[in-house]
Design a protein around this motif. Structure first.
Motif, PDB file in Angstrom:
ATOM      1  N   ASP A 148       1.107  -1.265  -0.043  1.00  0.00           N
ATOM      2  CA  ASP A 148      -0.112   0.045   0.092  1.00  0.00           C
ATOM      3  C   ASP A 148       0.739   1.515  -0.128  1.00  0.00           C
ATOM      4  N   PRO A 149       0.826   2.077  -1.360  1.00  0.00           N
ATOM      5  CA  PRO A 149       1.734   3.210  -1.173  1.00  0.00           C
ATOM      6  C   PRO A 149       1.353   4.392  -0.268  1.00  0.00           C
ATOM      7  N   CYS A 150      -0.051   4.273  -0.095  1.00  0.00           N
ATOM      8  CA  CYS A 150      -0.556   5.369   0.706  1.00  0.00           C
ATOM      9  C   CYS A 150       0.213   5.643   1.983  1.00  0.00           C
ATOM     10  N   VAL A 156       4.300  -2.230  -9.553  1.00  0.00           N
ATOM     11  CA  VAL A 156       5.217  -1.645  -8.365  1.00  0.00           C
ATOM     12  C   VAL A 156       5.074  -2.476  -7.176  1.00  0.00           C
ATOM     13  N   VAL A 157       6.194  -2.712  -6.460  1.00  0.00           N
ATOM     14  CA  VAL A 157       6.120  -3.303  -5.186  1.00  0.00           C
ATOM     15  C   VAL A 157       6.878  -2.445  -4.136  1.00  0.00           C
ATOM     16  N   PHE A 158       6.300  -2.620  -2.857  1.00  0.00           N
ATOM     17  CA  PHE A 158       6.903  -1.649  -1.947  1.00  0.00           C
ATOM     18  C   PHE A 158       7.234  -2.935  -0.852  1.00  0.00           C
ATOM     19  N   LYS A 159       8.419  -2.315  -0.105  1.00  0.00           N
ATOM     20  CA  LYS A 159       8.944  -3.345   0.984  1.00  0.00           C
ATOM     21  C   LYS A 159       9.345  -2.379   2.154  1.00  0.00           C
ATOM     22  N   ASN A 160       8.919  -2.575   3.271  1.00  0.00           N
ATOM     23  CA  ASN A 160       9.294  -1.510   4.620  1.00  0.00           C
ATOM     24  C   ASN A 160      10.666  -2.593   5.193  1.00  0.00           C
ATOM     25  N   VAL A 161      11.814  -2.011   5.551  1.00  0.00           N
ATOM     26  CA  VAL A 161      12.759  -2.423   6.112  1.00  0.00           C
ATOM     27  C   VAL A 161      13.196  -1.927   7.405  1.00  0.00           C
ATOM     28  N   ARG A 162      13.512  -2.711   8.397  1.00  0.00           N
ATOM     29  CA  ARG A 162      13.704  -2.121   9.887  1.00  0.00           C
ATOM     30  C   ARG A 162      15.203  -1.919   9.866  1.00  0.00           C
ATOM     31  N   ALA A 163      15.803  -1.185   8.940  1.00  0.00           N
ATOM     32  CA  ALA A 163      17.166  -0.841   8.929  1.00  0.00           C
ATOM     33  C   ALA A 163      17.316   0.581   8.186  1.00  0.00           C
ATOM     34  N   PRO A 164      18.382   1.365   8.627  1.00  0.00           N
ATOM     35  CA  PRO A 164      18.518   2.720   7.700  1.00  0.00           C
ATOM     36  C   PRO A 164      18.693   2.778   6.461  1.00  0.00           C
ATOM     37  N   VAL A 165      18.498   3.907   6.048  1.00  0.00           N
ATOM     38  CA  VAL A 165      18.745   4.049   4.432  1.00  0.00           C
ATOM     39  C   VAL A 165      20.044   3.807   3.834  1.00  0.00           C
ATOM     40  N   GLY A 206       9.241   3.679  15.486  1.00  0.00           N
ATOM     41  CA  GLY A 206      10.056   4.724  16.306  1.00  0.00           C
ATOM     42  C   GLY A 206      11.265   4.792  15.915  1.00  0.00           C
ATOM     43  N   ARG A 207      11.938   4.172  15.065  1.00  0.00           N
ATOM     44  CA  ARG A 207      13.279   3.946  14.610  1.00  0.00           C
ATOM     45  C   ARG A 207      13.419   4.262  13.112  1.00  0.00           C
ATOM     46  N   PRO A 208      14.659   4.684  12.794  1.00  0.00           N
ATOM     47  CA  PRO A 208      15.010   4.761  11.428  1.00  0.00           C
ATOM     48  C   PRO A 208      14.893   3.692  10.658  1.00  0.00           C
ATOM     49  N   GLY A 209      13.971   3.631   9.530  1.00  0.00           N
ATOM     50  CA  GLY A 209      13.798   2.682   8.711  1.00  0.00           C
ATOM     51  C   GLY A 209      13.887   2.845   7.066  1.00  0.00           C
ATOM     52  N   THR A 210      13.452   2.141   6.287  1.00  0.00           N
ATOM     53  CA  THR A 210      13.592   2.441   4.960  1.00  0.00           C
ATOM     54  C   THR A 210      12.489   1.855   4.306  1.00  0.00           C
ATOM     55  N   VAL A 211      11.832   2.401   3.087  1.00  0.00           N
ATOM     56  CA  VAL A 211      10.959   1.638   2.501  1.00  0.00           C
ATOM     57  C   VAL A 211      11.694   1.602   0.980  1.00  0.00           C
ATOM     58  N   VAL A 212      11.573   0.601   0.454  1.00  0.00           N
ATOM     59  CA  VAL A 212      12.276   0.131  -0.845  1.00  0.00           C
ATOM     60  C   VAL A 212      10.855   0.126  -1.834  1.00  0.00           C
ATOM     61  N   VAL A 213      11.160   0.781  -3.107  1.00  0.00           N
ATOM     62  CA  VAL A 213      10.022   0.857  -3.820  1.00  0.00           C
ATOM     63  C   VAL A 213      10.965   0.078  -5.110  1.00  0.00           C
ATOM     64  N   GLU A 214      10.207  -0.826  -5.916  1.00  0.00           N
ATOM     65  CA  GLU A 214      10.695  -1.581  -6.952  1.00  0.00           C
ATOM     66  C   GLU A 214       9.558  -1.717  -8.069  1.00  0.00           C
ATOM     67  N   SER A 215       9.712  -0.870  -9.523  1.00  0.00           N
ATOM     68  CA  SER A 215       8.691  -0.843 -10.555  1.00  0.00           C
ATOM     69  C   SER A 215       9.282  -1.651 -11.592  1.00  0.00           C
ATOM     70  N   PHE A 216       8.657  -2.240 -12.473  1.00  0.00           N
ATOM     71  CA  PHE A 216       9.173  -2.800 -13.570  1.00  0.00           C
ATOM     72  C   PHE A 216       8.168  -2.546 -14.821  1.00  0.00           C
ATOM     73  N   LYS A 255       6.098  -9.948  -9.967  1.00  0.00           N
ATOM     74  CA  LYS A 255       5.836  -9.395  -8.520  1.00  0.00           C
ATOM     75  C   LYS A 255       6.575 -10.501  -7.518  1.00  0.00           C
ATOM     76  N   ALA A 256       6.091 -11.571  -7.767  1.00  0.00           N
ATOM     77  CA  ALA A 256       6.554 -12.835  -6.804  1.00  0.00           C
ATOM     78  C   ALA A 256       8.072 -12.789  -6.687  1.00  0.00           C
ATOM     79  N   LEU A 257       8.652 -12.618  -7.862  1.00  0.00           N
ATOM     80  CA  LEU A 257      10.061 -12.633  -7.880  1.00  0.00           C
ATOM     81  C   LEU A 257      10.761 -11.543  -6.955  1.00  0.00           C
ATOM     82  N   ILE A 258      10.253 -10.219  -7.246  1.00  0.00           N
ATOM     83  CA  ILE A 258      10.724  -9.082  -6.595  1.00  0.00           C
ATOM     84  C   ILE A 258      10.391  -9.114  -5.168  1.00  0.00           C
ATOM     85  N   ARG A 259       9.190  -9.685  -4.817  1.00  0.00           N
ATOM     86  CA  ARG A 259       8.847  -9.726  -3.198  1.00  0.00           C
ATOM     87  C   ARG A 259       9.930 -10.841  -2.531  1.00  0.00           C
TER      88      ARG A 259
END
Length: 185
Positions: free
Chosen positions: A5-7, A31-40, A129-139, A157-161
Motif C-alpha cells: 500500500d503506497p498510501c 510496483v512493489v513496496f517493502k518496509n525494512v527495519r534498517a536505516p537507508v 519509532g526507529r529509522p527505517g527504509t521503504v524500498v520501491v521497485e517498479s518494472f 512481482k513474486a520474484l521481486i517480493r
C-alpha cells in the motif's frame, strides 16, 4: 501499513517521477513496496552493488561484471536452479547515490523476461519509532506468448517480493548486529 500500500509512503508525484514506465500493448508493469527495519544508508549500500546482487537476491549464485560499474556496465548473472532460467545479462541504466535510485535493463539470457526494465528507489521511513527504509521497485516487461498480463505480472512481482524480503532480512540482521554504516562501495 501494508507493504503493498503506497498510501502514506511518499506522494504520488514522486512515484510518477521515478517509477514511470510506458508499457506497450504487449507489456505489463507494476510496483512493489517493502518496509525494512534498517536505516537507508545500510539498505542502499546493498541495493547499489550492481556487481554483487547475490548479497541479497536468493536466486543469484554468481555475478561477473563487464565494465567499470558505471552506467552502461553489464553483468552476467547465474541463476540458481528452481527458476526457469540459468543466466541473465543485465545492463546498469541508472545509479544515483544522492537520490538512491538504481535502474537496470535485462539485455539477454535464457529466460522469458524480454524487454525487462526496473527501477528501485530507497527512502527513509520511521518504523516503530526507529529509522527505517521503504524500498520501491517498479518494472515493465513483455508478456510472453502463451501468458496473460496478469500471469506475467504475478510471476515478476513474486520474484521481486522474494528479493525484497531477502533484502529486508539481510539489512535487518546487519542492523541488529550493529553494522549500521554502509558496506564499502
Amino acid at each position: 501499513m501494508n507493504d503493498d500500500d503506497p498510501c502514506g509512503v511518499m506522494d504520488a508525484q514522486y512515484i510518477r517521477r521515478h517509477h514511470r514506465h510506458h508499457p506497450k500493448e504487449n507489456q505489463c508493469t507494476s510496483v512493489v513496496f517493502k518496509n525494512v527495519r534498517a536505516p537507508v544508508p545500510l539498505v542502499w549500500s546493498l541495493v547499489r552493488r550492481f556487481d554483487q546482487p547475490q548479497k541479497y537476491k536468493p536466486f543469484v549464485s554468481r555475478c561477473v561484471v563487464k565494465g567499470d560499474l558505471g552506467i552502461g556496465s553489464v553483468r552476467e548473472v547465474n541463476v540458481k536452479s528452481g527458476l526457469p532460467a540459468t543466466t541473465s545479462t543485465e545492463r546498469l541504466e541508472l545509479l544515483d547515490d544522492e537520490e538512491h535510485i538504481l535502474g537496470i535493463r535485462i539485455v539477454g539470457g535464457d529466460h522469458r523476461l524480454k524487454n525487462y526494465s526496473s527501477i528501485m528507489t530507497v527512502h527513509p521511513k520511521v518504523i516503530d519509532g526507529r529509522p527505517g527504509t521503504v524500498v520501491v521497485e517498479s518494472f515493465v516487461v513483455d508478456v510472453p506468448s502463451g501468458n496473460t498480463k496478469d500471469e506475467t505480472c504475478y510471476f515478476v512481482k513474486a520474484l521481486i517480493r522474494c528479493n525484497l524480503k531477502s533484502l529486508a532480512d539481510v539489512s535487518e540482521r546487519m542492523a541488529v548486529q550493529g553494522q549500521t554504516e554502509p558496506i564499502e562501495k
